[in-house]
Scaffold this active site. Structure first.
Site, PDB file in Angstrom:
ATOM      1  N   PRO A   1       0.786  -1.228   0.000  1.00 60.23           N
ATOM      2  CA  PRO A   1       0.000   0.000   0.000  1.00 60.23           C
ATOM      3  C   PRO A   1       0.819   1.281   0.000  1.00 60.23           C
ATOM      4  O   PRO A   1       1.852   1.375   0.672  1.00 60.23           O
ATOM      5  CB  PRO A   1      -0.843  -0.103   1.280  1.00 60.23           C
ATOM      6  CG  PRO A   1      -0.183  -1.139   2.106  1.00 60.23           C
ATOM      7  CD  PRO A   1       0.493  -2.075   1.162  1.00 60.23           C
ATOM      8  N   ASN A   2       0.322   2.214  -0.775  1.00 55.06           N
ATOM      9  CA  ASN A   2       0.859   3.581  -0.888  1.00 55.06           C
ATOM     10  C   ASN A   2       2.163   3.667  -1.684  1.00 55.06           C
ATOM     11  O   ASN A   2       2.650   4.767  -1.954  1.00 55.06           O
ATOM     12  CB  ASN A   2       1.038   4.222   0.507  1.00 55.06           C
ATOM     13  CG  ASN A   2      -0.274   4.292   1.254  1.00 55.06           C
ATOM     14  OD1 ASN A   2      -1.241   4.839   0.733  1.00 55.06           O
ATOM     15  ND2 ASN A   2      -0.343   3.708   2.437  1.00 55.06           N
TER      16      ASN A   2
ATOM     17  N   ARG B   1       4.967  10.825  -2.543  1.00 60.36           N
ATOM     18  CA  ARG B   1       4.692  10.578  -1.140  1.00 60.36           C
ATOM     19  C   ARG B   1       5.933  10.850  -0.283  1.00 60.36           C
ATOM     20  O   ARG B   1       6.983  10.236  -0.502  1.00 60.36           O
ATOM     21  CB  ARG B   1       4.325   9.099  -1.037  1.00 60.36           C
ATOM     22  CG  ARG B   1       4.179   8.577   0.338  1.00 60.36           C
ATOM     23  CD  ARG B   1       4.164   7.058   0.327  1.00 60.36           C
ATOM     24  NE  ARG B   1       3.917   6.595   1.663  1.00 60.36           N
ATOM     25  CZ  ARG B   1       4.185   5.379   2.089  1.00 60.36           C
ATOM     26  NH1 ARG B   1       4.700   4.477   1.278  1.00 60.36           N
ATOM     27  NH2 ARG B   1       3.928   5.051   3.326  1.00 60.36           N
TER      28      ARG B   1
ATOM     29  N   GLU C   1      12.629  -9.402   1.795  1.00 59.21           N
ATOM     30  CA  GLU C   1      11.834  -8.266   2.292  1.00 59.21           C
ATOM     31  C   GLU C   1      12.646  -6.989   2.095  1.00 59.21           C
ATOM     32  O   GLU C   1      13.807  -6.932   2.497  1.00 59.21           O
ATOM     33  CB  GLU C   1      11.539  -8.502   3.781  1.00 59.21           C
ATOM     34  CG  GLU C   1      10.795  -7.363   4.434  1.00 59.21           C
ATOM     35  CD  GLU C   1      10.499  -7.638   5.930  1.00 59.21           C
ATOM     36  OE1 GLU C   1      10.442  -8.817   6.354  1.00 59.21           O
ATOM     37  OE2 GLU C   1      10.337  -6.654   6.659  1.00 59.21           O
TER      38      GLU C   1
ATOM     39  N   HIS D   1      12.660  -2.655   2.414  1.00 57.41           N
ATOM     40  CA  HIS D   1      12.079  -1.371   2.824  1.00 57.41           C
ATOM     41  C   HIS D   1      12.981  -0.268   2.300  1.00 57.41           C
ATOM     42  O   HIS D   1      14.214  -0.335   2.469  1.00 57.41           O
ATOM     43  CB  HIS D   1      11.941  -1.280   4.346  1.00 57.41           C
ATOM     44  CG  HIS D   1      11.046  -2.340   4.876  1.00 57.41           C
ATOM     45  ND1 HIS D   1       9.684  -2.293   4.709  1.00 57.41           N
ATOM     46  CD2 HIS D   1      11.321  -3.511   5.494  1.00 57.41           C
ATOM     47  CE1 HIS D   1       9.152  -3.393   5.219  1.00 57.41           C
ATOM     48  NE2 HIS D   1      10.124  -4.152   5.701  1.00 57.41           N
TER      49      HIS D   1
ATOM     50  N   ARG E   1      12.856   4.783  12.577  1.00 62.47           N
ATOM     51  CA  ARG E   1      11.562   5.489  12.536  1.00 62.47           C
ATOM     52  C   ARG E   1      10.700   5.081  13.746  1.00 62.47           C
ATOM     53  O   ARG E   1      11.228   4.610  14.740  1.00 62.47           O
ATOM     54  CB  ARG E   1      10.884   5.200  11.191  1.00 62.47           C
ATOM     55  CG  ARG E   1      11.737   5.675   9.996  1.00 62.47           C
ATOM     56  CD  ARG E   1      11.069   5.405   8.668  1.00 62.47           C
ATOM     57  NE  ARG E   1       9.826   6.155   8.550  1.00 62.47           N
ATOM     58  CZ  ARG E   1       8.913   5.920   7.602  1.00 62.47           C
ATOM     59  NH1 ARG E   1       9.121   4.975   6.701  1.00 62.47           N
ATOM     60  NH2 ARG E   1       7.805   6.638   7.558  1.00 62.47           N
TER      61      ARG E   1
ATOM     62  N   ASN F   1       8.014  -5.699  -0.809  1.00 67.11           N
ATOM     63  CA  ASN F   1       7.891  -4.563   0.112  1.00 67.11           C
ATOM     64  C   ASN F   1       6.401  -4.468   0.443  1.00 67.11           C
ATOM     65  O   ASN F   1       5.621  -3.885  -0.307  1.00 67.11           O
ATOM     66  CB  ASN F   1       8.397  -3.264  -0.525  1.00 67.11           C
ATOM     67  CG  ASN F   1       8.377  -2.099   0.472  1.00 67.11           C
ATOM     68  OD1 ASN F   1       7.773  -2.204   1.542  1.00 67.11           O
ATOM     69  ND2 ASN F   1       9.024  -1.007   0.111  1.00 67.11           N
TER      70      ASN F   1
ATOM     71  N   TYR G   1      11.053   8.830   1.111  1.00 68.39           N
ATOM     72  CA  TYR G   1      11.031   7.808   0.057  1.00 68.39           C
ATOM     73  C   TYR G   1      11.651   8.246  -1.271  1.00 68.39           C
ATOM     74  O   TYR G   1      11.689   7.453  -2.215  1.00 68.39           O
ATOM     75  CB  TYR G   1       9.576   7.350  -0.176  1.00 68.39           C
ATOM     76  CG  TYR G   1       8.949   6.740   1.059  1.00 68.39           C
ATOM     77  CD1 TYR G   1       9.399   5.525   1.564  1.00 68.39           C
ATOM     78  CD2 TYR G   1       7.924   7.393   1.753  1.00 68.39           C
ATOM     79  CE1 TYR G   1       8.845   4.966   2.708  1.00 68.39           C
ATOM     80  CE2 TYR G   1       7.355   6.838   2.900  1.00 68.39           C
ATOM     81  CZ  TYR G   1       7.827   5.633   3.371  1.00 68.39           C
ATOM     82  OH  TYR G   1       7.281   5.078   4.501  1.00 68.39           O
TER      83      TYR G   1
ATOM     84  N   ALA H   1       3.149  -0.890   4.874  1.00 67.58           N
ATOM     85  CA  ALA H   1       2.584  -0.887   6.239  1.00 67.58           C
ATOM     86  C   ALA H   1       2.093  -2.270   6.660  1.00 67.58           C
ATOM     87  O   ALA H   1       2.086  -2.589   7.855  1.00 67.58           O
ATOM     88  CB  ALA H   1       1.454   0.132   6.336  1.00 67.58           C
TER      89      ALA H   1
HETATM   90  C1  DQA Z   1       8.174   0.987   3.905  1.00 70.51           C
HETATM   91  C2  DQA Z   1       8.237   1.225   5.417  1.00 70.51           C
HETATM   92  C3  DQA Z   1       6.871   1.005   6.053  1.00 70.51           C
HETATM   93  O1  DQA Z   1       6.947   1.214   7.451  1.00 70.51           O
HETATM   94  C4  DQA Z   1       5.870   1.980   5.476  1.00 70.51           C
HETATM   95  O2  DQA Z   1       4.579   1.744   6.016  1.00 70.51           O
HETATM   96  C5  DQA Z   1       5.854   1.981   3.990  1.00 70.51           C
HETATM   97  C6  DQA Z   1       7.090   1.821   3.241  1.00 70.51           C
HETATM   98  C7  DQA Z   1       9.505   1.341   3.217  1.00 70.51           C
HETATM   99  O3  DQA Z   1       9.674   0.937   2.071  1.00 70.51           O
HETATM  100  O4  DQA Z   1      10.354   2.023   3.797  1.00 70.51           O
HETATM  101  O5  DQA Z   1       4.807   2.222   3.376  1.00 70.51           O
HETATM  102  O6  DQA Z   1       7.922  -0.384   3.677  1.00 70.51           O
END
Ligand code: DQA
Length: 140
Positions: free
Chosen positions: A9-10, A17, A95, A97, A104, A71, A22, A74
């Site tokens: 998501p997102n 964003r 995985e 990020h 964070r 990835n 990011y 959230a």
């Molecule tokens: C994320 C880190 C997560 O905590 C966050 O909710 C994201 C992006 C990252 O790529 O740094 O949406 O996965």
């Protein structure tokens, strides 16, 4: 060698964003550069904001790919369903990020997926996806 990249998501909003966290680059453009850089690897890309759609994608790509870069955004910190999907499949999942989740908020420090991942990359920006592809290539 076939590798799927799955974004949660997102991450469709990358580039717009919170660029201070990011970065300024959208994923579609970055994915094209990955395809060029790894022309020997068949790369697939899937993004969804929906938990069940991500579970389905993990099941489907596990049948057709040699590895998955995930990835889950959230959902990493909340989703037992996605963790169970990763645990259920045989192909390695790395995985990723983009941000350093450990620098964070505390709720980002826990990953339900990590125990089932072949490896974890965090805090290296979009380069994390490259390193994950290289890691999966070495595993095969
Ligand atoms: C994320 C880190 C997560 O905590 C966050 O909710 C994201 C992006 C990252 O790529 O740094 O949406 O996965």
């Amino acid at each position: 060698m076939k590798i799927a990249i799955i974004n949660g998501p997102n991450l469709n909003l990358l580039g717009q964003r919170q660029p201070e966290i990011y970065g300024n680059e959208g994923f579609e453009g970055y994915f094209k550069s990955l395809q060029k850089a790894y022309s020997n690897v068949e790369l697939e890309y899937f993004q969804s904001n929906l938990e069940g759609a991500l579970v389905d994608a993990i099941h489907i790509f596990a049948k057709s790919c040699d590895g998955i870069v995930l990835n889950a955004a959230a959902y990493t910190h909340t989703s037992i369903a996605i963790a169970d999907a990763v645990a259920a499949i045989k192909v390695p999942v790395i995985e990723v990020h983009i941000s350093n989740v450990y620098a964070r908020e505390v709720f980002r420090h826990h990953s339900y997926i990590a125990p089932y991942a072949a490896g974890i990359i965090a805090g290296l920006g979009l380069d994390g996806y490259k390193l994950a592809i290289e890691g999966l290539c070495k595993k095969n």
